[in-house]
Design a protein around this motif. Structure first.
Motif, PDB file in Angstrom:
ATOM      1  N   ASN A  35      41.923 -21.839  40.451  1.00 43.95           N
ATOM      2  CA  ASN A  35      41.918 -22.743  41.603  1.00 43.95           C
ATOM      3  C   ASN A  35      41.569 -21.949  42.863  1.00 43.95           C
ATOM      4  O   ASN A  35      41.509 -20.720  42.846  1.00 43.95           O
ATOM      5  CB  ASN A  35      43.243 -23.515  41.744  1.00 43.95           C
ATOM      6  CG  ASN A  35      44.393 -22.690  42.295  1.00 43.95           C
ATOM      7  OD1 ASN A  35      44.316 -21.483  42.435  1.00 43.95           O
ATOM      8  ND2 ASN A  35      45.490 -23.357  42.590  1.00 43.95           N
ATOM      9  N   ASP A  36      41.327 -22.666  43.941  1.00 44.23           N
ATOM     10  CA  ASP A  36      40.917 -22.007  45.188  1.00 44.23           C
ATOM     11  C   ASP A  36      42.055 -21.237  45.844  1.00 44.23           C
ATOM     12  O   ASP A  36      41.797 -20.264  46.560  1.00 44.23           O
ATOM     13  CB  ASP A  36      40.334 -23.030  46.168  1.00 44.23           C
ATOM     14  CG  ASP A  36      38.930 -23.456  45.792  1.00 44.23           C
ATOM     15  OD1 ASP A  36      38.283 -22.772  44.969  1.00 44.23           O
ATOM     16  OD2 ASP A  36      38.467 -24.483  46.324  1.00 44.23           O
ATOM     17  N   ASN A  37      43.307 -21.632  45.627  1.00 35.93           N
ATOM     18  CA  ASN A  37      44.403 -20.848  46.200  1.00 35.93           C
ATOM     19  C   ASN A  37      44.398 -19.435  45.632  1.00 35.93           C
ATOM     20  O   ASN A  37      44.529 -18.455  46.372  1.00 35.93           O
ATOM     21  CB  ASN A  37      45.756 -21.523  45.928  1.00 35.93           C
ATOM     22  CG  ASN A  37      45.988 -22.715  46.821  1.00 35.93           C
ATOM     23  OD1 ASN A  37      45.484 -22.781  47.930  1.00 35.93           O
ATOM     24  ND2 ASN A  37      46.742 -23.665  46.325  1.00 35.93           N
ATOM     25  N   MET A  38      44.235 -19.321  44.325  1.00 31.76           N
ATOM     26  CA  MET A  38      44.170 -17.991  43.730  1.00 31.76           C
ATOM     27  C   MET A  38      42.917 -17.249  44.185  1.00 31.76           C
ATOM     28  O   MET A  38      42.941 -16.028  44.363  1.00 31.76           O
ATOM     29  CB  MET A  38      44.235 -18.088  42.209  1.00 31.76           C
ATOM     30  CG  MET A  38      45.597 -18.570  41.707  1.00 31.76           C
ATOM     31  SD  MET A  38      45.780 -18.586  39.915  1.00 31.76           S
ATOM     32  CE  MET A  38      44.670 -19.905  39.445  1.00 31.76           C
ATOM     33  N   ALA A  39      41.828 -17.981  44.411  1.00 31.75           N
ATOM     34  CA  ALA A  39      40.605 -17.356  44.920  1.00 31.75           C
ATOM     35  C   ALA A  39      40.831 -16.779  46.318  1.00 31.75           C
ATOM     36  O   ALA A  39      40.328 -15.693  46.633  1.00 31.75           O
ATOM     37  CB  ALA A  39      39.452 -18.365  44.928  1.00 31.75           C
ATOM     38  N   LEU A  40      41.590 -17.469  47.143  1.00 31.33           N
ATOM     39  CA  LEU A  40      41.917 -16.949  48.474  1.00 31.33           C
ATOM     40  C   LEU A  40      42.673 -15.626  48.346  1.00 31.33           C
ATOM     41  O   LEU A  40      42.399 -14.664  49.073  1.00 31.33           O
ATOM     42  CB  LEU A  40      42.751 -17.958  49.262  1.00 31.33           C
ATOM     43  CG  LEU A  40      42.056 -19.256  49.668  1.00 31.33           C
ATOM     44  CD1 LEU A  40      43.066 -20.252  50.232  1.00 31.33           C
ATOM     45  CD2 LEU A  40      40.937 -19.010  50.644  1.00 31.33           C
ATOM     46  N   GLY A  41      43.625 -15.583  47.420  1.00 27.47           N
ATOM     47  CA  GLY A  41      44.357 -14.341  47.184  1.00 27.47           C
ATOM     48  C   GLY A  41      43.457 -13.245  46.660  1.00 27.47           C
ATOM     49  O   GLY A  41      43.577 -12.073  47.045  1.00 27.47           O
ATOM     50  N   ILE A  63      38.766 -26.757  48.220  1.00 26.23           N
ATOM     51  CA  ILE A  63      39.666 -27.033  49.342  1.00 26.23           C
ATOM     52  C   ILE A  63      39.022 -26.579  50.653  1.00 26.23           C
ATOM     53  O   ILE A  63      38.115 -25.741  50.664  1.00 26.23           O
ATOM     54  CB  ILE A  63      41.053 -26.377  49.154  1.00 26.23           C
ATOM     55  CG1 ILE A  63      40.955 -24.846  49.129  1.00 26.23           C
ATOM     56  CG2 ILE A  63      41.743 -26.919  47.894  1.00 26.23           C
ATOM     57  CD1 ILE A  63      42.307 -24.139  49.118  1.00 26.23           C
ATOM     58  N   ALA A  64      39.504 -27.128  51.744  1.00 27.26           N
ATOM     59  CA  ALA A  64      38.915 -26.830  53.052  1.00 27.26           C
ATOM     60  C   ALA A  64      38.947 -25.338  53.388  1.00 27.26           C
ATOM     61  O   ALA A  64      38.006 -24.810  53.977  1.00 27.26           O
ATOM     62  CB  ALA A  64      39.633 -27.637  54.133  1.00 27.26           C
ATOM     63  N   LEU A  76      31.533 -17.025  45.962  1.00 25.05           N
ATOM     64  CA  LEU A  76      30.227 -17.416  45.441  1.00 25.05           C
ATOM     65  C   LEU A  76      30.157 -18.922  45.183  1.00 25.05           C
ATOM     66  O   LEU A  76      29.125 -19.552  45.402  1.00 25.05           O
ATOM     67  CB  LEU A  76      29.947 -16.652  44.150  1.00 25.05           C
ATOM     68  CG  LEU A  76      28.592 -16.837  43.505  1.00 25.05           C
ATOM     69  CD1 LEU A  76      27.479 -16.378  44.436  1.00 25.05           C
ATOM     70  CD2 LEU A  76      28.542 -16.072  42.197  1.00 25.05           C
ATOM     71  N   GLY A  77      31.257 -19.510  44.723  1.00 28.42           N
ATOM     72  CA  GLY A  77      31.246 -20.940  44.434  1.00 28.42           C
ATOM     73  C   GLY A  77      32.633 -21.468  44.156  1.00 28.42           C
ATOM     74  O   GLY A  77      33.601 -20.717  43.999  1.00 28.42           O
ATOM     75  N   THR A  78      32.721 -22.777  44.132  1.00 27.60           N
ATOM     76  CA  THR A  78      33.934 -23.491  43.764  1.00 27.60           C
ATOM     77  C   THR A  78      33.488 -24.761  43.051  1.00 27.60           C
ATOM     78  O   THR A  78      32.301 -25.074  43.036  1.00 27.60           O
ATOM     79  CB  THR A  78      34.818 -23.799  44.996  1.00 27.60           C
ATOM     80  OG1 THR A  78      36.056 -24.399  44.561  1.00 27.60           O
ATOM     81  CG2 THR A  78      34.133 -24.714  45.977  1.00 27.60           C
ATOM     82  N   VAL A  79      34.416 -25.449  42.467  1.00 30.29           N
ATOM     83  CA  VAL A  79      34.101 -26.683  41.750  1.00 30.29           C
ATOM     84  C   VAL A  79      34.912 -27.813  42.358  1.00 30.29           C
ATOM     85  O   VAL A  79      36.123 -27.695  42.519  1.00 30.29           O
ATOM     86  CB  VAL A  79      34.417 -26.557  40.243  1.00 30.29           C
ATOM     87  CG1 VAL A  79      34.178 -27.872  39.531  1.00 30.29           C
ATOM     88  CG2 VAL A  79      33.573 -25.453  39.622  1.00 30.29           C
ATOM     89  N   ALA A  83      39.712 -34.544  43.044  1.00 33.81           N
ATOM     90  CA  ALA A  83      41.136 -34.723  42.778  1.00 33.81           C
ATOM     91  C   ALA A  83      41.678 -36.036  43.342  1.00 33.81           C
ATOM     92  O   ALA A  83      42.510 -36.685  42.715  1.00 33.81           O
ATOM     93  CB  ALA A  83      41.921 -33.545  43.351  1.00 33.81           C
ATOM     94  N   ALA A  84      41.185 -36.451  44.497  1.00 39.09           N
ATOM     95  CA  ALA A  84      41.670 -37.690  45.107  1.00 39.09           C
ATOM     96  C   ALA A  84      41.304 -38.915  44.279  1.00 39.09           C
ATOM     97  O   ALA A  84      41.913 -39.972  44.428  1.00 39.09           O
ATOM     98  CB  ALA A  84      41.123 -37.836  46.528  1.00 39.09           C
TER      99      ALA A  84
END
Length: 120
Positions: A35-41, A63-64, A76-79, A83-84
């Motif tokens: 997920n993007d939270n782990m990517a931020l870390g 995520i924003a 590089l990317g996200t997916v 979710a909404a």
């Protein structure tokens, strides 16, 4: 693939796991985060390790907070998994099954929903 570890979907744990992996595998080329939270870390861990620009990061959720990192190349990317809308997808599937009187045993075990790869 040098390893698979859980960052428990959290920024801090993602940072801890990524830091350890980077120390153990200093020639690592990329981190795929669940997920993007782990990517931020992971991005923070890469910066701390002095490896900015050497290790690619991909996240999941769009995520924003990830958008500036996509723009400047830290990610590089996200997916985007929309979710909404996931509850809507489930309700639509259930309504269709009810209308068609489809027994639960005849429903697919996996129901794929749309995703979009988001890059710079």
């Amino acid at each position: 693939v040098v390893g698979v570890q859980s960052g428990d979907w959290e920024i801090d744990k993602g940072n801890t796991v990524a830091s350890a992996m980077l120390r153990e595998h200093p020639d690592m080329k990329a981190l795929l985060c669940g997920n993007d939270n782990m990517a931020l870390g992971a991005v923070a861990a890469i910066k701390t390790a002095g490896m900015a620009g050497k290790v690619k990061v991909v996240g999941y959720d769009n995520i924003a907070a990830i958008k500036p990192m996509l723009a400047d190349g830290r990610v590089l990317g996200t997916v985007d998994q929309y979710a909404a809308k996931q509850a809507v997808f489930g309700i639509e599937l259930a309504l269709k099954a009810l209308k068609n009187k489809t027994p639960q045993s005849a429903l697919p075990a996996v129901y794929e929903t749309p995703i979009t790869l988001v890059t710079r």
